[in-house]
Design an enzyme around this catalytic site. Structure first.
Site, PDB file in Angstrom:
ATOM      1  N   LYS A 117       0.961  -1.277   0.111  1.00  0.00           N
ATOM      2  CA  LYS A 117       0.212   0.058  -0.109  1.00  0.00           C
ATOM      3  C   LYS A 117       0.866   1.106  -0.039  1.00  0.00           C
ATOM      4  CE  LYS A 117      -4.183  -1.662   0.554  1.00  0.00           C
ATOM      5  NZ  LYS A 117      -4.567  -2.526   1.306  1.00  0.00           N
ATOM      6  N   LYS A 199      -3.371 -12.001  -8.098  1.00  0.00           N
ATOM      7  CA  LYS A 199      -4.557 -12.877  -7.767  1.00  0.00           C
ATOM      8  C   LYS A 199      -5.897 -11.671  -7.955  1.00  0.00           C
ATOM      9  CE  LYS A 199      -4.307 -10.198  -3.401  1.00  0.00           C
ATOM     10  NZ  LYS A 199      -4.857  -9.732  -2.252  1.00  0.00           N
ATOM     11  N   LYS A 202     -10.671  -6.936  -5.494  1.00  0.00           N
ATOM     12  CA  LYS A 202     -11.769  -5.832  -5.581  1.00  0.00           C
ATOM     13  C   LYS A 202     -11.387  -4.442  -6.348  1.00  0.00           C
ATOM     14  CE  LYS A 202     -12.932  -6.645  -0.889  1.00  0.00           C
ATOM     15  NZ  LYS A 202     -12.048  -6.241  -0.076  1.00  0.00           N
TER      16      LYS A 202
HETATM   17  P1  TYM Z   1     -10.214  -8.212   2.261  1.00  0.00           P
HETATM   18  O1  TYM Z   1     -11.421  -7.454   1.986  1.00  0.00           O
HETATM   19  O2  TYM Z   1      -9.175  -7.870   1.024  1.00  0.00           O
HETATM   20  O3  TYM Z   1     -10.589  -9.885   1.543  1.00  0.00           O
HETATM   21  C1  TYM Z   1     -11.805 -10.536   2.142  1.00  0.00           C
HETATM   22  C2  TYM Z   1     -11.588 -11.819   2.210  1.00  0.00           C
HETATM   23  O4  TYM Z   1     -11.267 -12.652   0.854  1.00  0.00           O
HETATM   24  C3  TYM Z   1     -10.189 -13.168   0.845  1.00  0.00           C
HETATM   25  N1  TYM Z   1      -9.483 -12.977  -0.742  1.00  0.00           N
HETATM   26  C4  TYM Z   1      -9.127 -13.890  -1.291  1.00  0.00           C
HETATM   27  N2  TYM Z   1      -9.069 -15.107  -1.106  1.00  0.00           N
HETATM   28  C5  TYM Z   1      -8.482 -16.123  -2.155  1.00  0.00           C
HETATM   29  N3  TYM Z   1      -8.206 -15.525  -3.281  1.00  0.00           N
HETATM   30  C6  TYM Z   1      -8.231 -14.328  -3.554  1.00  0.00           C
HETATM   31  N4  TYM Z   1      -7.855 -13.946  -4.878  1.00  0.00           N
HETATM   32  C7  TYM Z   1      -8.476 -13.358  -2.558  1.00  0.00           C
HETATM   33  N5  TYM Z   1      -8.867 -12.104  -2.471  1.00  0.00           N
HETATM   34  C8  TYM Z   1      -9.462 -11.921  -1.302  1.00  0.00           C
HETATM   35  C9  TYM Z   1      -9.230 -12.625   1.730  1.00  0.00           C
HETATM   36  O5  TYM Z   1      -8.070 -13.413   2.047  1.00  0.00           O
HETATM   37  C10 TYM Z   1     -10.228 -12.208   2.951  1.00  0.00           C
HETATM   38  O6  TYM Z   1     -10.196 -13.425   3.637  1.00  0.00           O
HETATM   39  N6  TYM Z   1      -7.872  -7.500   6.259  1.00  0.00           N
HETATM   40  C11 TYM Z   1      -9.188  -7.973   5.558  1.00  0.00           C
HETATM   41  C12 TYM Z   1     -10.227  -7.473   6.288  1.00  0.00           C
HETATM   42  C13 TYM Z   1     -10.271  -7.936   7.893  1.00  0.00           C
HETATM   43  C14 TYM Z   1     -10.739  -9.090   8.305  1.00  0.00           C
HETATM   44  C15 TYM Z   1     -10.703  -8.826   9.780  1.00  0.00           C
HETATM   45  C16 TYM Z   1     -10.349 -10.501   8.180  1.00  0.00           C
HETATM   46  C17 TYM Z   1     -10.664  -6.769   8.572  1.00  0.00           C
HETATM   47  N7  TYM Z   1     -10.864  -7.427   9.735  1.00  0.00           N
HETATM   48  C18 TYM Z   1     -10.717  -9.567  10.813  1.00  0.00           C
HETATM   49  C19 TYM Z   1     -10.480 -11.433   9.140  1.00  0.00           C
HETATM   50  C20 TYM Z   1     -10.717 -11.223  10.547  1.00  0.00           C
HETATM   51  C21 TYM Z   1      -9.100  -7.641   4.231  1.00  0.00           C
HETATM   52  O7  TYM Z   1      -8.496  -6.825   3.870  1.00  0.00           O
HETATM   53  O8  TYM Z   1      -9.875  -8.943   3.467  1.00  0.00           O
END
Ligand code: TYM
Length: 336
Positions: A117, A199, A202
């Site tokens: 980031k 990967k 979003k």
């Molecule tokens: P975020 O919003 O980037 O992604 C949400 C979830 O989707 C999974 N993910 C993927 N898994 C496999 N392949 C991909 N291409 C892929 N893209 C996204 C992520 O691993 C995630 O599980 N920091 C976290 C959000 C968060 C969170 C938490 C998660 C905030 N507090 C507490 C768990 C527990 C995040 O940015 O996920």
């Protein structure tokens, strides 16, 4: 009557920084749905985390509702799991502060997501971006959760959450379990993008990402554009990255027979990539269409979504209050 044993606690979340995609589904959501029957589950929308990259907050509300609608459309049941918005549980910010006293600058600066980031937004390396892992640990520890269903990219954050929990316990007394990333005993998932680089995501790589709200035409177009070549020249050749990615996607939504048919076509050099992509598009459309349509229906009923979020927030706040009472007492913050 004997009181039944407390179920292990599960917590996870997704940032509302764009619409959900196949990676969000197979990395996270699919397991949320599977876990809701066996565990005490808390699944939230991480709106506070999204502020670290300074999004246009005019669309925050609709993005949050969008994620909630997709939670519900994928099969989450608000009577089983608490579905809520991170900002609705104010105790998160208090625990975030305590955990920040146990998080060190050096380790925060070494976090991969921070470095990525910081490279992407050099003009906005704010303190909340640096302490993103402490906020995520606060989300999890707030419910004293043990299992955290996430994709592969969150593994390092989970390791940090364990470190913060263990430091807290060591300094103030055993309050927190050390949470682990969870995928039913399997390797954590990484859903690759369609262009063979990185990967699905979003906000980046949108033409190479399949979103849960993409319409049939768009799914077809994106898949047909995926990079291929003239095909293998010798039997059992190693797969180039971009072809391996297509096979990985095929494994997610197509049947085993279909997968094996194309795999043996690859191995004996008779594969036609046009047919492979057509099949993948057909199976992806079959998978995504019902989710997209259901989510749209749910979005048409905003009152229902608000009720779901209010009920989820009340349940999450109750759990948070219990944890914070223990936490404050352990630290010694209790004066009257
Ligand atoms: P975020 O919003 O980037 O992604 C949400 C979830 O989707 C999974 N993910 C993927 N898994 C496999 N392949 C991909 N291409 C892929 N893209 C996204 C992520 O691993 C995630 O599980 N920091 C976290 C959000 C968060 C969170 C938490 C998660 C905030 N507090 C507490 C768990 C527990 C995040 O940015 O996920």
């Amino acid at each position: 009557m004997e009181k039944s044993a407390k179920k292990p606690v599960v917590m996870s979340g997704i940032r509302p920084t764009g619409i959900l995609h196949l990676g969000s589904y197979f990395g996270a959501l699919q397991n949320y749905v599977r876990m809701q029957n066996e565990y005490e589950c808390y699944f939230m929308v991480a709106d506070l985390h999204s502020l670290t990259t300074h999004p246009d907050t005019k669309s925050l509300r609709s993005n949050v509702l969008h994620v909630i609608s997709e939670y519900l459309a994928c099969g989450l049941d608000p009577d089983k799991a608490a579905l809520y918005c991170q900002s609705a549980v104010h105790e998160t910010s208090e625990l975030y502060l305590y955990l920040n006293t146990l998080a060190y600058k050096g380790e925060l600066e070494k976090t991969t997501t921070f470095k990525d980031k910081a490279r992407l937004q050099p003009q906005n390396i704010n303190a909340a971006l640096l302490t993103y892992p402490s906020l995520m640990a606060a989300d999890i520890l707030l419910h004293r959760a043990l299992y955290v269903p996430v994709g592969k990219d969150q593994e390092q954050h989970l390791e940090m959450a364990r470190n913060f929990a263990s430091r807290f316990n060591h300094r103030y007394g055993e309050i927190f379990p050390e949470p682990v990333a969870f995928n039913f005993g399997q390797e954590l998932v990484k859903v690759p993008s369609l262009d063979g680089t990185g990967k699905m995501s979003k906000s980046e790589n949108q033409n190479a990402t399949l979103y849960l709200s993409d319409d049939d035409d768009l799914i077809q177009k994106k898949i047909m554009k995926a990079k291929t070549d003239e095909g293998p020249k010798a039997p059992h050749s190693p797969m180039p990255n971009y072809i391996e990615n297509i096979f990985q996607l095929l494994a997610l939504t197509s049947t085993r027979d279909v997968y094996e048919k194309f795999e043996s076509g690859y191995n004996n050099c008779t594969i036609r990539y046009g047919d492979l992509k057509k099949q993948l598009a057909e199976d992806m459309i079959r998978f995504i269409t019902p989710i997209r349509e259901k989510a749209q229906d749910i979005r048409n009923n905003e009152t229902y979504m608000k009720e779901v979020m209010e009920k989820g927030a009340a349940k999450a706040a109750e759990s948070a209050k219990r944890t914070m009472q223990l936490t404050r007492e352990a630290i010694g913050i209790k004066y009257f």
